[in-house]
Design a protein around this motif. Structure first.
Motif, mmCIF file in Angstrom:
data_model
loop_
_atom_site.group_PDB
_atom_site.id
_atom_site.type_symbol
_atom_site.label_atom_id
_atom_site.label_comp_id
_atom_site.label_asym_id
_atom_site.label_seq_id
_atom_site.Cartn_x
_atom_site.Cartn_y
_atom_site.Cartn_z
ATOM 1 N N UNK A 97 0.859 -1.183 0.000
ATOM 2 C CA UNK A 97 0.000 0.000 0.000
ATOM 3 C C UNK A 97 0.890 1.225 0.000
ATOM 4 N N UNK A 98 0.435 2.281 -0.709
ATOM 5 C CA UNK A 98 1.217 3.504 -0.839
ATOM 6 C C UNK A 98 0.676 4.641 0.016
ATOM 7 N N UNK A 99 -0.652 4.715 0.122
ATOM 8 C CA UNK A 99 -1.265 5.851 0.815
ATOM 9 C C UNK A 99 -2.694 5.485 1.178
ATOM 10 N N UNK A 100 -3.324 6.402 1.923
ATOM 11 C CA UNK A 100 -4.722 6.231 2.304
ATOM 12 C C UNK A 100 -5.483 7.520 2.030
ATOM 13 N N UNK A 101 -6.722 7.355 1.642
ATOM 14 C CA UNK A 101 -7.608 8.486 1.385
ATOM 15 C C UNK A 101 -8.753 8.409 2.386
ATOM 16 N N UNK A 102 -8.957 9.504 3.129
ATOM 17 C CA UNK A 102 -9.993 9.524 4.156
ATOM 18 C C UNK A 102 -11.181 10.339 3.668
ATOM 19 N N UNK A 103 -12.385 9.855 3.934
ATOM 20 C CA UNK A 103 -13.584 10.625 3.646
ATOM 21 C C UNK A 103 -14.532 10.496 4.834
ATOM 22 N N UNK A 104 -14.790 11.620 5.493
ATOM 23 C CA UNK A 104 -15.726 11.672 6.614
ATOM 24 C C UNK A 104 -16.776 12.709 6.253
ATOM 25 N N UNK A 105 -17.974 12.261 5.894
ATOM 26 C CA UNK A 105 -18.959 13.187 5.365
ATOM 27 C C UNK A 105 -18.415 13.831 4.104
ATOM 28 N N UNK A 106 -18.421 15.157 4.064
ATOM 29 C CA UNK A 106 -17.881 15.861 2.907
ATOM 30 C C UNK A 106 -16.413 16.209 3.030
#
Length: 559
Positions: free
Chosen positions: A132-141
Motif C-alpha cells: 500500500x502507498x497511501x490512504x484516502x480519508x472521507x468523513x462526510x464531505x
C-alpha cells in the motif's frame, strides 16, 4: 517435433486482491489445437509496502488446455511475474512474460472518536495486508490524504459540525488501484456548538471587513491617480529592451499601482474552457487543490490502463514556448496516491529534466510528496523503478541525478532534478540574483540536453512558482532573440493553457524585477546606484491582506 511458436497477446483480463485472470491467444501454427499451456508465477515485492514476512514465494506452475487461467490464492498488493508457454509432445515454446499486481487490501476502521468540542473526529484503522502507498480519508464531505505510515496511528479530521453523524470510509491506494473500506458511522459530541457558531460568524466578518478596507484603499488610489483611458489595451504590447527600466519605474509609482492595474486585468479575464476530465469523480482525489484543474485541451494524458477508469489522468498541462506549443509541462507536486502517476508521466513523455520549486514541507504543511529515493535504495512504483545516482547540494538549490527504469521493458531513462529550495512559503524571494543564477544553470542544461521530452516543472499546485519560472525562462529568451519582451501577453497566453499561472501580483512584480536585473547584468540598462532588487513585501503583507489570509486553496506560497 519442432517447438511451438510463442503464445500471443498475453494480458490481464481481471484482478482482485487475491487473484489475477490471464488470457492469451494460441500460437499461429497448424498444431495449435493440440497444445497444452503452462502458467508459472512468482511473487515479487510490495512496492512501497510491507514485505511478506514469509519471504518471496517459490515459482508455482499449473497446466491448462484453455487460453485463459485464473491464478488464485495470491497476496494482496503484490507484484507478480507471470510466464505462459505452449507445449506439444513434451516440446515447449519459449515463454511469454507479464508483470502484473493484485489489488490492495481494504483496511478495517477500528475506532472513530469525537474530538472535544464536536468539530472533528480521530480515526484509527488497521494496516492492510500486502502493499500500500497511501490512504484516502472521507468523513462526510471532508476529504484528506495520508501517507502509508498513518495506519494504526491516530489521525484527526476537522471541519465537522457538533451533534452530527457522518459516514467514514478509508480507501487504500496502491499502484493506481483503490480499495475502499466498509463504511462506519462517526458521531460528533454536542458540546461546543455555540462556540462553533460564534467562530463561524467571526470568520465571516473578518473577510467582509478586509474587503471594505481593500475597496476603500483602491478608491483612494483611483482618486489620487486615475488610470488613463485605453491603458487596458496597451498591456499586451511588447516592450523594447531599452524602455523596460522606464516601464518598471512607471508601474512602481504609488505603491505599484501600474502593476496592480495590469495584474487585475489578467485576473478579470476568464477562459470558458472545459475541465471535464479533471472533474470526473474518479479523478477528484488526484487533484491537490480544487481550484487548480487542467483544461481538457491542454492537459497531458497518460496511457490508459485497461479497466481502470481515470488511469489516463494527471493534473498536468502543456505550456507554450516561443515557438513550440508544448515546450514545458506544468504540474502539481505529487500526492501520496499520485507518485506512481508522476513517474508514468516522466517515462511516457521521456522527460529528462525535472524542476522542483517547493520544499516537501513548508511552515508545517505538506506541499509535495517526497517522490524520489532518500538514499541509494531504489523506489518502485508499479513497473517503474527510481534510483538516486548522486546529488550536489548548493546554497539555494540541489541538483540530483536519477535513473528511471522500466522493469518490464528493461529500458532506462536518465533524469536530472533541479530543486530550488529557498523560495519562501509566502510571497517571492527577497533577491532576484539567486533565481537568475538558478535559471542560467537550468537553461545551460536544457540547451545541451536536446533529446527527450518537455521539462516537467512543479511546485505545490503547479501555477504560482511554476508559472513564474517558466515565464522567466521564456521571456529572457524572447529578450535575447527580439530585443523586446512582453510579460503581460505571455502570462495571458500561459493562462489560456492552465489557470492561475503566475498566481499573485507579487510574483508578477518579481518577474519584472528579474527581467530588469537580467538587463542590468548584461549591461543593456544602467543599474540604479548599484542597488539590487529586494522584496518589498517581506513584512508579510501584500495588497492590503496579511499573508496568513492569502493561502486560500493553493497554499501560502502562491503555488
Amino acid at each position: 517435433v519442432s517447438a511451438p511458436n510463442r503464445v500471443m497477446d498475453l494480458h490481464k483480463e481481471a484482478q482482485t486482491n487475491s487473484s489475477i485472470t490471464l488470457r492469451w491467444k494460441s500460437p499461429t501454427d497448424p498444431h495449435s489445437q493440440a497444445y497444452t499451456y503452462w502458467v508459472q508465477w512468482a511473487a515479487g515485492e510490495h512496492p512501497q509496502g510491507d514485505h511478506d514476512p514469509r519471504g518471496h514465494q517459490a515459482n508455482q506452475t499449473r497446466e491448462t488446455n484453455h487460453t485463459y487461467y485464473e491464478v488464485q490464492a495470491l497476496e494482496p498488493g503484490t507484484l507478480y511475474n507471470f510466464s505462459v508457454w505452449a507445449e506439444r509432445s513434451n516440446v515447449a515454446s519459449s515463454a511469454q512474460g507479464l508483470l502484473e499486481s493484485t489489488a490492495p487490501s481494504p483496511v478495517t476502521i477500528t475506532s472513530c472518536i469525537s474530538i472535544s468540542g464536536g468539530h472533528g473526529v480521530v480515526l484509527n484503522w488497521s494496516c492492510p495486508r500486502g502493499g500500500y502507498e497511501a490512504f484516502e480519508l472521507q468523513v462526510g464531505g471532508q476529504q484528506d490524504s495520508q501517507n502509508r505510515l498513518s495506519c494504526e496511528k491516530r489521525v484527526s479530521v476537522w471541519g465537522l459540525w457538533p451533534a452530527q453523524s457522518y459516514p467514514a470510509i478509508i480507501t487504500t491506494i496502491w499502484d493506481g488501484m483503490r480499495a475502499p473500506s466498509a463504511s462506519v458511522t462517526c458521531r460528533t459530541e454536542n458540546s461546543g456548538a455555540i462556540v462553533g457558531a460564534i467562530v463561524g460568524v467571526t470568520l465571516f466578518l473578518i473577510p467582509v471587513g478586509l474587503l471594505i478596507f481593500f475597496l476603500k484603499k483602491r478608491h483612494e488610489k483611483s482618486q489620487r491617480e486615475p488610470a488613463p483611458r485605453g491603458l487596458v489595451f496597451s498591456f499586451s504590447e511588447d516592450i523594447l529592451a531599452e524602455d523596460f527600466a522606464d516601464h518598471v519605474r512607471k508601474n512602481e509609482k504609488d505603491s505599484n499601482f501600474g502593476f496592480e492595474e495590469e495584474y487585475q486585468q489578467l485576473a478579470l479575464e476568464t477562459y470558458s474552457q472545459s475541465q471535464t476530465v479533471a472533474l470526473a469523480p474518479e479523478n477528484s482525489a488526484k487533484n491537490r487543490y480544487r481550484n487548480v484543474l487542467p483544461y481538457d485541451w491542454s492537459r497531458v494524458p497518460l496511457k490508459a490502463i485497461q479497466e481502470e477508469p481515470g488511469s489516463d489522468y494527471i493534473n498536468a498541462s502543456f505550456m507554450p514556448g516561443l515557438e513550440n506549443p508544448q515546450e514545458f509541462i506544468a504540474t502539481q507536486g505529487p500526492l501520496p496516491q499520485t507518485v506512481g502517476d508522476f513517474w508514468r508521466l516522466v517515462w511516457e513523455q521521456q522527460s529528462r529534466t525535472l524542476v522542483m520549486l517547493t520544499n516537501c514541507v513548508e511552515s508545517g504543511q505538506v506541499k509535495c510528496e517526497h517522490y524520489w529515493p532518500l538514499d541509494a535504495k531504489p523506489c518502485t512504483h508499479g513497473h517503474l523503478q527510481v534510483t538516486l545516482e548522486g546529488e550536489e547540494v548548493l546554497e539555494d538549490w540541489t541538483v540530483r541525478d536519477l535513473t528511471l527504469q522500466h522493469m518490464q521493458e528493461q529500458k532506462t531513462l536518465p533524469v536530472r532534478q533541479f530543486h530550488y529550495m529557498t523560495w519562501p512559503d509566502h510571497g517571492v524571494p527577497h533577491s532576484t540574483d539567486p533565481m537568475l543564477a538558478f535559471r542560467k544553470v537550468l537553461r545551460q542544461w536544457l540547451d545541451q540536453t536536446t533529446e527527450g521530452g518537455p521539462p516537467i516543472v512543479h511546485c505545490s499546485a503547479g501555477v504560482g512558482r511554476t508559472g513564474t519560472l517558466i515565464a522567466l525562462d521564456i521571456l529572457l529568451r524572447q529578450l535575447d532573440r527580439d530585443q523586446r519582451v512582453g510579460p503581460f501577453s505571455y502570462v495571458q497566453k500561459m493562462r489560456e493553457s492552465r489557470p492561475l499561472m503566475v498566481q499573485t501580483e507579487a510574483q508578477y512584480v518579481f518577474l519584472h524585477h528579474c527581467i530588469l536585473r537580467f538587463l542590468q547584468q548584461s549591461s543593456r540598462v544602467p543599474t540604479d546606484n548599484g542597488v539590487a532588487y529586494e522584496n518589498p513585501l517581506k513584512d508579510g503583507w501584500e495588497l492590503g491582506f496579511p499573508s496568513s489570509l492569502m493561502e486560500e486553496e493553493t497554499g501560502g506560497s502562491g503555488c
